[in-house]
Design an enzyme around this catalytic site. Structure first.
Site, PDB file in Angstrom:
ATOM      1  N   ASP A 107       0.868  -1.178   0.000  1.00 52.41           N
ATOM      2  CA  ASP A 107       0.000   0.000   0.000  1.00 52.41           C
ATOM      3  C   ASP A 107       0.905   1.228   0.000  1.00 52.41           C
ATOM      4  OD1 ASP A 107      -2.372   1.572   0.240  1.00 52.41           O
ATOM      5  OD2 ASP A 107      -1.938   1.843   2.356  1.00 52.41           O
ATOM      6  N   SER A 108       0.294   2.409  -0.055  1.00 52.27           N
ATOM      7  CA  SER A 108       1.088   3.637  -0.011  1.00 52.27           C
ATOM      8  C   SER A 108       1.581   3.945   1.400  1.00 52.27           C
ATOM      9  CB  SER A 108       0.230   4.807  -0.492  1.00 52.27           C
ATOM     10  OG  SER A 108      -0.844   4.996   0.404  1.00 52.27           O
ATOM     11  N   CYS A 133     -10.971   2.912   0.273  1.00 57.04           N
ATOM     12  CA  CYS A 133      -9.538   3.160   0.494  1.00 57.04           C
ATOM     13  C   CYS A 133      -9.175   2.420   1.770  1.00 57.04           C
ATOM     14  CB  CYS A 133      -9.286   4.658   0.646  1.00 57.04           C
ATOM     15  SG  CYS A 133      -7.630   5.045   1.275  1.00 57.04           S
ATOM     16  N   HIS A 154      -6.946   2.835   3.912  1.00 57.23           N
ATOM     17  CA  HIS A 154      -6.630   3.660   5.097  1.00 57.23           C
ATOM     18  C   HIS A 154      -7.870   3.902   5.963  1.00 57.23           C
ATOM     19  CE1 HIS A 154      -2.781   4.803   3.202  1.00 57.23           C
ATOM     20  NE2 HIS A 154      -2.446   5.379   4.348  1.00 57.23           N
ATOM     21  N   CYS A 205      -4.686  -1.637  -1.707  1.00 54.91           N
ATOM     22  CA  CYS A 205      -4.764  -0.225  -2.069  1.00 54.91           C
ATOM     23  C   CYS A 205      -5.876  -0.052  -3.098  1.00 54.91           C
ATOM     24  CB  CYS A 205      -3.427   0.219  -2.666  1.00 54.91           C
ATOM     25  SG  CYS A 205      -3.488   1.900  -3.300  1.00 54.91           S
ATOM     26  N   THR A 219      -6.679   2.669  -4.630  1.00 53.82           N
ATOM     27  CA  THR A 219      -6.295   3.576  -5.706  1.00 53.82           C
ATOM     28  C   THR A 219      -5.607   2.811  -6.841  1.00 53.82           C
ATOM     29  OG1 THR A 219      -5.981   5.254  -4.001  1.00 53.82           O
ATOM     30  CG2 THR A 219      -5.106   5.746  -6.170  1.00 53.82           C
ATOM     31  N   GLU A 249      -2.068   9.442   8.021  1.00 58.10           N
ATOM     32  CA  GLU A 249      -0.608   9.251   7.977  1.00 58.10           C
ATOM     33  C   GLU A 249       0.096  10.185   8.960  1.00 58.10           C
ATOM     34  OE1 GLU A 249       1.567   7.170   6.250  1.00 58.10           O
ATOM     35  OE2 GLU A 249      -0.091   5.973   5.506  1.00 58.10           O
TER      36      GLU A 249
HETATM   37  N1  DGL Z   1      -4.641   3.173   0.936  1.00 61.96           N
HETATM   38  C1  DGL Z   1      -4.673   3.482  -0.427  1.00 61.96           C
HETATM   39  C2  DGL Z   1      -6.002   3.238  -1.064  1.00 61.96           C
HETATM   40  O1  DGL Z   1      -6.628   2.289  -0.670  1.00 61.96           O
HETATM   41  C3  DGL Z   1      -3.882   4.678  -0.890  1.00 61.96           C
HETATM   42  C4  DGL Z   1      -4.275   6.005  -0.342  1.00 61.96           C
HETATM   43  C5  DGL Z   1      -3.355   7.122  -0.778  1.00 61.96           C
HETATM   44  O2  DGL Z   1      -2.145   6.971  -0.660  1.00 61.96           O
HETATM   45  O3  DGL Z   1      -3.872   8.161  -1.239  1.00 61.96           O
HETATM   46  O4  DGL Z   1      -6.430   3.893  -1.949  1.00 61.96           O
END
Ligand code: DGL
Length: 271
Positions: free
Chosen positions: A10-11, A185, A187, A73, A75, A151
């Site tokens: 993931d990011s 997402c 997160h 992720c 995205t 974050e």
């Molecule tokens: N957690 C990620 C997602 O599910 C990436 C969020 C991000 O870095 O903008 O989209």
């Protein structure tokens, strides 16, 4: 029995919601987790950049001899889902697993999906949900402030910054009387409590991360590819100490248990 690790990426912290679910389903699996924190947020990147980054991260994890990959992720799953099929090991994205999960829910109330700007503008979640939940209205709501907030450590349901952002973004879901909210997402599961406080417990929350973990587990079980000794290795393109502190808080373990190794961030592909 297959002891090779599962790769998850993931990011940043979001994919830990997938890791946590995977550990609940199959605690013995070995895992390599990659947090691309040096390039977060993904939600502001272009589609071309995201597709290049998906390939970079898939290649990075493939270098560990993984038996399967969870793209934890939304995205990347919504902008590069087709790339997963090119990979030689099973690679599961959280978009198609979410749609499968949502297709099993009963009812006819509107369904809302909240995700990053890049996910919602791709239209991929909305298309998948329209197909998965015929006859139900589908609302796509981008929530660009959530990832930077999470974050930077703002995750508590009593945090006024979190409450304010939740109120701002989720008011349309409340007004539309959405009965189901997909956390598109990964997160967003970290601030699930604040979301439930605002919407009320009668709204069903569906976690894309958890649906992805469940889909990966069933693939491994079906192919008789489970096995391991519960070992987890963490890599981050950000600051390992910052990652370890936040990850231990979310996973409910001691910071010393998270041995995060630094890797340099890869160049962001052009586009
Ligand atoms: N957690 C990620 C997602 O599910 C990436 C969020 C991000 O870095 O903008 O989209």
């Amino acid at each position: 029995m297959d002891n090779r690790p599962i790769g998850i990426f993931d990011s940043g912290l979001g994919g830990l919601t997938g890791l946590k679910a995977l550990r609940r389903f199959l605690p013995e699996e070995n895992i390599v987790y990659f947090a691309d924190s040096g390039r977060v947020p993904y939600g502001e990147k272009t589609r071309v950049q995201l597709r290049g980054m998906a390939r970079q991260n898939l290649s990075f994890l493939s270098g560990f001899g993984v038996k399967a990959i969870l793209i934890a992720c939304g995205t990347l799953s919504s902008n590069a889902g087709d790339i997963l099929a090119e990979w030689p090991v099973p690679a599961v994205g959280v978009l198609s697993s979410s749609a499968d999960w949502m297709s099993r829910l009963e009812g006819d109330s509107p369904v809302a999906v909240i995700a990053t700007a890049a996910s919602i503008s791709s239209g991929a979640y909305q298309r998948a949900l329209e197909a998965a939940c015929p006859g139900r209205r589908v609302l796509g709501i981008p929530c660009p402030d959530f990832v930077p907030l999470i974050e930077s450590g703002h995750t508590d349901a009593s945090d006024p910054l979190v409450q304010d952002a939740v109120r701002r973004y989720l008011q349309p879901a409340r007004e539309a009387d959405a009965g189901v909210l997909l956390l598109g997402c990964t997160h967003y599961g970290i601030i699930e409590e604040a979301i439930t406080d605002f919407l009320g417990s009668e709204v069903t929350l569906v976690s894309a991360a958890e649906s992805g973990a469940a889909a990966l587990c069933s693939q491994l079980l079906k192919r008789k590819m489970t096995g391991g000794s519960g070992n987890i290795r963490y890599y981050t393109s950000g600051d390992p100490a910052v990652f370890a502190e936040a990850a231990s808080l979310f996973l409910g373990c001691r910071e010393e248990e998270i041995h995060a190794e630094a890797v340099p961030p890869q160049p962001i592909p052009e586009g």
